[in-house]
Design a protein around this motif. Structure first.
Motif, PDB file in Angstrom:
ATOM      1  N   THR A  26      -1.255  -7.137   0.319  1.00  0.00           N
ATOM      2  CA  THR A  26       0.146  -7.375   0.006  1.00  0.00           C
ATOM      3  C   THR A  26       0.303  -8.537  -0.958  1.00  0.00           C
ATOM      4  O   THR A  26       1.041  -8.442  -1.940  1.00  0.00           O
ATOM      5  CB  THR A  26       0.942  -7.672   1.301  1.00  0.00           C
ATOM      6  OG1 THR A  26       0.785  -6.579   2.176  1.00  0.00           O
ATOM      7  CG2 THR A  26       2.408  -7.865   0.995  1.00  0.00           C
ATOM      8  N   ALA A  27      -0.393  -9.596  -0.718  1.00  0.00           N
ATOM      9  CA  ALA A  27      -0.276 -10.780  -1.582  1.00  0.00           C
ATOM     10  C   ALA A  27      -0.807 -10.489  -2.974  1.00  0.00           C
ATOM     11  O   ALA A  27      -0.225 -10.935  -3.968  1.00  0.00           O
ATOM     12  CB  ALA A  27      -1.028 -11.955  -0.964  1.00  0.00           C
ATOM     13  N   ALA A  28      -1.869  -9.722  -3.094  1.00  0.00           N
ATOM     14  CA  ALA A  28      -2.456  -9.409  -4.392  1.00  0.00           C
ATOM     15  C   ALA A  28      -1.559  -8.492  -5.212  1.00  0.00           C
ATOM     16  O   ALA A  28      -1.576  -8.521  -6.435  1.00  0.00           O
ATOM     17  CB  ALA A  28      -3.829  -8.771  -4.204  1.00  0.00           C
ATOM     18  N   ALA A  29      -0.742  -7.668  -4.545  1.00  0.00           N
ATOM     19  CA  ALA A  29       0.108  -6.719  -5.254  1.00  0.00           C
ATOM     20  C   ALA A  29       1.479  -7.299  -5.561  1.00  0.00           C
ATOM     21  O   ALA A  29       2.344  -6.595  -6.060  1.00  0.00           O
ATOM     22  CB  ALA A  29       0.257  -5.444  -4.425  1.00  0.00           C
ATOM     23  N   GLY A  30       1.722  -8.533  -5.254  1.00  0.00           N
ATOM     24  CA  GLY A  30       2.999  -9.155  -5.562  1.00  0.00           C
ATOM     25  C   GLY A  30       4.121  -8.685  -4.658  1.00  0.00           C
ATOM     26  O   GLY A  30       5.234  -8.452  -5.117  1.00  0.00           O
ATOM     27  N   GLY A  31       3.859  -8.521  -3.390  1.00  0.00           N
ATOM     28  CA  GLY A  31       4.898  -8.134  -2.445  1.00  0.00           C
ATOM     29  C   GLY A  31       4.870  -6.658  -2.089  1.00  0.00           C
ATOM     30  O   GLY A  31       5.396  -6.260  -1.067  1.00  0.00           O
ATOM     31  N   ALA A  32       4.310  -5.802  -2.925  1.00  0.00           N
ATOM     32  CA  ALA A  32       4.227  -4.368  -2.614  1.00  0.00           C
ATOM     33  C   ALA A  32       2.965  -4.124  -1.804  1.00  0.00           C
ATOM     34  O   ALA A  32       1.922  -4.688  -2.095  1.00  0.00           O
ATOM     35  CB  ALA A  32       4.187  -3.554  -3.902  1.00  0.00           C
ATOM     36  N   GLU A  33       3.085  -3.308  -0.776  1.00  0.00           N
ATOM     37  CA  GLU A  33       1.924  -3.012   0.056  1.00  0.00           C
ATOM     38  C   GLU A  33       1.132  -1.882  -0.581  1.00  0.00           C
ATOM     39  O   GLU A  33       1.695  -0.924  -1.100  1.00  0.00           O
ATOM     40  CB  GLU A  33       2.374  -2.633   1.471  1.00  0.00           C
ATOM     41  CG  GLU A  33       3.030  -3.801   2.175  1.00  0.00           C
ATOM     42  CD  GLU A  33       3.121  -3.605   3.660  1.00  0.00           C
ATOM     43  OE1 GLU A  33       2.392  -2.750   4.189  1.00  0.00           O
ATOM     44  OE2 GLU A  33       3.907  -4.311   4.284  1.00  0.00           O
ATOM     45  N   VAL A  34      -0.174  -1.987  -0.543  1.00  0.00           N
ATOM     46  CA  VAL A  34      -1.039  -1.008  -1.177  1.00  0.00           C
ATOM     47  C   VAL A  34      -1.835  -0.298  -0.095  1.00  0.00           C
ATOM     48  O   VAL A  34      -2.448  -0.931   0.746  1.00  0.00           O
ATOM     49  CB  VAL A  34      -1.998  -1.690  -2.177  1.00  0.00           C
ATOM     50  CG1 VAL A  34      -2.949  -0.668  -2.784  1.00  0.00           C
ATOM     51  CG2 VAL A  34      -1.225  -2.417  -3.244  1.00  0.00           C
ATOM     52  N   ALA A  35      -1.813   1.019  -0.135  1.00  0.00           N
ATOM     53  CA  ALA A  35      -2.614   1.829   0.780  1.00  0.00           C
ATOM     54  C   ALA A  35      -3.451   2.749  -0.085  1.00  0.00           C
ATOM     55  O   ALA A  35      -2.943   3.701  -0.647  1.00  0.00           O
ATOM     56  CB  ALA A  35      -1.734   2.624   1.722  1.00  0.00           C
ATOM     57  N   GLY A  36      -4.710   2.444  -0.244  1.00  0.00           N
ATOM     58  CA  GLY A  36      -5.562   3.233  -1.130  1.00  0.00           C
ATOM     59  C   GLY A  36      -5.179   2.961  -2.571  1.00  0.00           C
ATOM     60  O   GLY A  36      -5.239   1.836  -3.028  1.00  0.00           O
ATOM     61  N   GLN A  37      -4.722   3.968  -3.288  1.00  0.00           N
ATOM     62  CA  GLN A  37      -4.330   3.824  -4.686  1.00  0.00           C
ATOM     63  C   GLN A  37      -2.818   3.859  -4.873  1.00  0.00           C
ATOM     64  O   GLN A  37      -2.342   3.858  -5.988  1.00  0.00           O
ATOM     65  CB  GLN A  37      -4.959   4.956  -5.503  1.00  0.00           C
ATOM     66  CG  GLN A  37      -6.467   4.949  -5.509  1.00  0.00           C
ATOM     67  CD  GLN A  37      -7.027   3.763  -6.275  1.00  0.00           C
ATOM     68  OE1 GLN A  37      -6.454   3.333  -7.280  1.00  0.00           O
ATOM     69  NE2 GLN A  37      -8.140   3.217  -5.798  1.00  0.00           N
ATOM     70  N   VAL A  38      -2.036   3.903  -3.792  1.00  0.00           N
ATOM     71  CA  VAL A  38      -0.591   4.047  -3.871  1.00  0.00           C
ATOM     72  C   VAL A  38       0.079   2.735  -3.506  1.00  0.00           C
ATOM     73  O   VAL A  38      -0.252   2.122  -2.501  1.00  0.00           O
ATOM     74  CB  VAL A  38      -0.104   5.176  -2.921  1.00  0.00           C
ATOM     75  CG1 VAL A  38       1.389   5.334  -3.015  1.00  0.00           C
ATOM     76  CG2 VAL A  38      -0.809   6.473  -3.255  1.00  0.00           C
ATOM     77  N   ALA A  39       1.039   2.301  -4.317  1.00  0.00           N
ATOM     78  CA  ALA A  39       1.785   1.073  -4.031  1.00  0.00           C
ATOM     79  C   ALA A  39       3.163   1.451  -3.504  1.00  0.00           C
ATOM     80  O   ALA A  39       3.820   2.351  -4.041  1.00  0.00           O
ATOM     81  CB  ALA A  39       1.926   0.225  -5.288  1.00  0.00           C
ATOM     82  N   PHE A  40       3.608   0.799  -2.450  1.00  0.00           N
ATOM     83  CA  PHE A  40       4.908   1.055  -1.842  1.00  0.00           C
ATOM     84  C   PHE A  40       5.810  -0.148  -2.079  1.00  0.00           C
ATOM     85  O   PHE A  40       5.383  -1.297  -1.951  1.00  0.00           O
ATOM     86  CB  PHE A  40       4.755   1.296  -0.337  1.00  0.00           C
ATOM     87  CG  PHE A  40       3.960   2.517  -0.007  1.00  0.00           C
ATOM     88  CD1 PHE A  40       2.615   2.432   0.274  1.00  0.00           C
ATOM     89  CD2 PHE A  40       4.566   3.760   0.025  1.00  0.00           C
ATOM     90  CE1 PHE A  40       1.880   3.555   0.573  1.00  0.00           C
ATOM     91  CE2 PHE A  40       3.839   4.887   0.334  1.00  0.00           C
ATOM     92  CZ  PHE A  40       2.483   4.793   0.598  1.00  0.00           C
TER      93      PHE A  40
END
Length: 118
Positions: free
Chosen positions: A23-37
């Motif tokens: 979450t922290a690496a994606a700038g607030g968006a949660e990442v599951a595999g290759q998909v960002a939410f």
């Protein structure tokens, strides 16, 4: 055709806790595999779980209906086979009775003809 009963637990439904470090690496968006939410995992989870449960229940209902139809088809096939067997047995019984009656009449005719000649 055979049927087997299955128990599929619907609840409790557990979520996988992956993605919290990402979450922290994606700038607030949660990442599951290759998909960002964009939404938090709890919101996505809260919206997705009712859909999963609903589709699971609907699948169970459809499989139950298919099982019922298959059971009816099997029962009707068995009834048809039993009726055909009964028809064959009755036809054989009728033909034997008819043949016996014909034989009895022929014996009476031959016996009458012999008595008339004597």
């Amino acid at each position: 055709m055979s049927q087997e009963v299955r128990c599929i637990p619907l609840l409790p439904f557990a979520a996988d806790s992956k993605g919290t470090d990402e979450t922290a690496a994606a700038g607030g968006a949660e990442v599951a595999g290759q998909v960002a939410f964009d939404s938090p995992a709890a919101d996505i989870f809260a919206e997705t779980i009712p859909l999963v449960i609903h589709s699971s229940l609907q699948q169970c209902i459809l499989e139950s209906k298919a099982s019922e139809h298959a059971s009816r088809m099997t029962a009707m096939d068995s009834a048809t086979n039993n009726a055909n067997d009964l028809i064959d047995k009755l036809r054989l019984f009728y033909n034997r009775a008819r043949q016996s009656a014909i034989t009895t009449e022929l014996i009476d005719i031959v016996g009458g003809a012999e008595a008339a000649q004597s």
